[in-house]
Write an enzyme that holds these catalytic residues in place. Structure first.
Site, PDB file in Angstrom:
ATOM      1  N   HIS A  93       3.005  -2.335  -0.668  1.00  0.00           N
ATOM      2  CA  HIS A  93       1.819  -1.909   0.106  1.00  0.00           C
ATOM      3  C   HIS A  93       0.599  -3.007   0.188  1.00  0.00           C
ATOM      4  O   HIS A  93       0.663  -3.981  -0.532  1.00  0.00           O
ATOM      5  CB  HIS A  93       1.217  -0.693  -0.472  1.00  0.00           C
ATOM      6  CG  HIS A  93       2.153   0.642  -0.332  1.00  0.00           C
ATOM      7  ND1 HIS A  93       1.893   1.738  -0.784  1.00  0.00           N
ATOM      8  CD2 HIS A  93       3.827   0.517   0.093  1.00  0.00           C
ATOM      9  CE1 HIS A  93       2.956   2.556  -0.644  1.00  0.00           C
ATOM     10  NE2 HIS A  93       3.926   1.718   0.023  1.00  0.00           N
ATOM     11  N   GLU A 111      -2.453  -2.847  -0.399  1.00  0.00           N
ATOM     12  CA  GLU A 111      -3.404  -3.010  -1.315  1.00  0.00           C
ATOM     13  C   GLU A 111      -2.517  -3.741  -2.521  1.00  0.00           C
ATOM     14  O   GLU A 111      -3.235  -4.526  -3.106  1.00  0.00           O
ATOM     15  CB  GLU A 111      -3.692  -1.586  -2.074  1.00  0.00           C
ATOM     16  CG  GLU A 111      -4.511  -0.755  -1.085  1.00  0.00           C
ATOM     17  CD  GLU A 111      -3.570   0.260  -0.159  1.00  0.00           C
ATOM     18  OE1 GLU A 111      -2.441  -0.218   0.058  1.00  0.00           O
ATOM     19  OE2 GLU A 111      -3.927   1.346  -0.078  1.00  0.00           O
ATOM     20  N   CYS A 152      -0.924   2.717  -5.597  1.00  0.00           N
ATOM     21  CA  CYS A 152      -1.830   1.516  -5.234  1.00  0.00           C
ATOM     22  C   CYS A 152      -2.798   2.037  -6.072  1.00  0.00           C
ATOM     23  O   CYS A 152      -3.805   1.036  -6.531  1.00  0.00           O
ATOM     24  CB  CYS A 152      -2.222   1.456  -3.901  1.00  0.00           C
ATOM     25  SG  CYS A 152      -0.810   0.699  -2.750  1.00  0.00           S
ATOM     26  N   CYS A 186      -2.386   5.190  -2.006  1.00  0.00           N
ATOM     27  CA  CYS A 186      -1.338   5.970  -2.407  1.00  0.00           C
ATOM     28  C   CYS A 186      -1.524   6.153  -4.010  1.00  0.00           C
ATOM     29  O   CYS A 186      -2.223   5.252  -4.455  1.00  0.00           O
ATOM     30  CB  CYS A 186       0.034   5.589  -1.982  1.00  0.00           C
ATOM     31  SG  CYS A 186       0.660   4.122  -2.866  1.00  0.00           S
TER      32      CYS A 186
HETATM   33  N1  LIG Z   1      -1.599   3.184   0.336  1.00  0.00           N
HETATM   34  C1  LIG Z   1      -0.473   2.772   1.389  1.00  0.00           C
HETATM   35  C2  LIG Z   1       0.215   3.737   1.665  1.00  0.00           C
HETATM   36  C3  LIG Z   1       1.416   3.154   2.507  1.00  0.00           C
HETATM   37  N2  LIG Z   1       1.411   1.852   2.898  1.00  0.00           N
HETATM   38  C4  LIG Z   1       2.310   1.488   3.823  1.00  0.00           C
HETATM   39  C5  LIG Z   1       3.696   1.771   3.237  1.00  0.00           C
HETATM   40  C6  LIG Z   1       4.477   1.837   4.610  1.00  0.00           C
HETATM   41  O1  LIG Z   1       4.875   0.531   5.112  1.00  0.00           O
HETATM   42  C7  LIG Z   1       3.585   2.514   5.298  1.00  0.00           C
HETATM   43  C8  LIG Z   1       3.434   4.160   5.074  1.00  0.00           C
HETATM   44  O2  LIG Z   1       4.652   4.602   5.770  1.00  0.00           O
HETATM   45  P1  LIG Z   1       4.804   5.804   6.678  1.00  0.00           P
HETATM   46  O3  LIG Z   1       3.676   6.665   6.459  1.00  0.00           O
HETATM   47  O4  LIG Z   1       4.860   4.974   8.092  1.00  0.00           O
HETATM   48  O5  LIG Z   1       5.932   6.720   6.516  1.00  0.00           O
HETATM   49  O6  LIG Z   1       2.274   2.077   4.933  1.00  0.00           O
HETATM   50  C9  LIG Z   1       0.423   1.112   2.358  1.00  0.00           C
HETATM   51  O7  LIG Z   1       0.282  -0.271   2.755  1.00  0.00           O
HETATM   52  N3  LIG Z   1      -0.444   1.405   1.497  1.00  0.00           N
HETATM   53 ZN   LIG Z   2       0.258   2.349  -1.583  1.00  0.00          ZN
END
Ligand SMILES: Nc1ccn([C@H]2C[C@H](O)[C@@H](COP(=O)(O)O)O2)c(=O)n1
Ligand SMILES: [Zn+2]
Length: 170
Positions: free
Chosen positions: A78, A80, A107, A104
């Site tokens: 991710h 972060e 993170c 999330c």
């Molecule tokens: N805090 C976050 C949450 C998610 N991500 C990234 C991980 C995946 O590449 C995408 C989320 O998946 P989706 O909602 O498209 O199924 O975003 C992040 O960088 N930071």
């Molecule tokens: Zn995350």
């Protein structure tokens, strides 16, 4: 003196957004930028595969959540987390993170454990799963004394600037 320069919050969130433009995730591009109390940037990251993983391998970027071996959610680091990793060996105690998405739970744990004290976010995903995740993250942040603020609520933040910049996403 020029008076229409970027405020600090606009500048840092712009850098997080610019970083997100590097992401190869077809659906969600995220970026993050870590800043010291005296406004020095010490880490930048976006969501992407771990070093050495080939972006052209279809398993890594698949959206198939039925198969854990073919789901990006298994593999992607991710934004972060990458910002934190990219800042090593800098001590992150007392820093702030500007993130394009509300963190999330994984993170959030990383943010707490490295001592980041303030989280500024640009967007929050909608839906039951994300609302529940938000509550869990808020519970952890509240318990650990980490503040979390929608960047739109920060005085001097220029949302029009970020909206225009979002339109430049590749
Ligand atoms: N805090 C976050 C949450 C998610 N991500 C990234 C991980 C995946 O590449 C995408 C989320 O998946 P989706 O909602 O498209 O199924 O975003 C992040 O960088 N930071
Ligand atoms: Zn995350």
């Amino acid at each position: 003196m020029k008076t229409d320069y970027l405020s600090w919050p606009t500048y840092f969130m712009s850098i997080a957004l610019l970083s997100s433009f590097r992401s190869k995730d077809r659906k969600t591009q995220n970026g993050a930028c870590i800043v010291t109390p005296d406004n020095k940037i010490v880490g930048i990251g976006y969501n992407g595969l771990p070093n050495g993983c080939d972006d052209k391998d279809p398993d890594f970027w698949s959206d198939d959540d039925e198969d854990v071996l073919r789901s990006k959610h298994t593999y992607v680091v991710h934004a972060e987390q990458n910002a934190i990793y990219n800042s090593t060996p800098f001590d992150l105690k007392g820093t702030a993170i500007y993130a394009t998405q509300f963190p999330c739970h994984i993170c959030a744990q990383a943010i707490i454990q490295v001592g980041i004290k303030d989280v500024f976010y640009l967007r929050r995903k909608n839906g039951k799963h994300h609302e529940d995740s938000f509550k869990a993250v808020a519970k952890m942040f509240n318990a650990s004394g980490v503040s979390y603020t929608d960047i739109a609520d920060i005085p001097g933040y220029d949302s029009d600037y970020l909206d225009k910049m979002s339109e430049l996403a590749p």
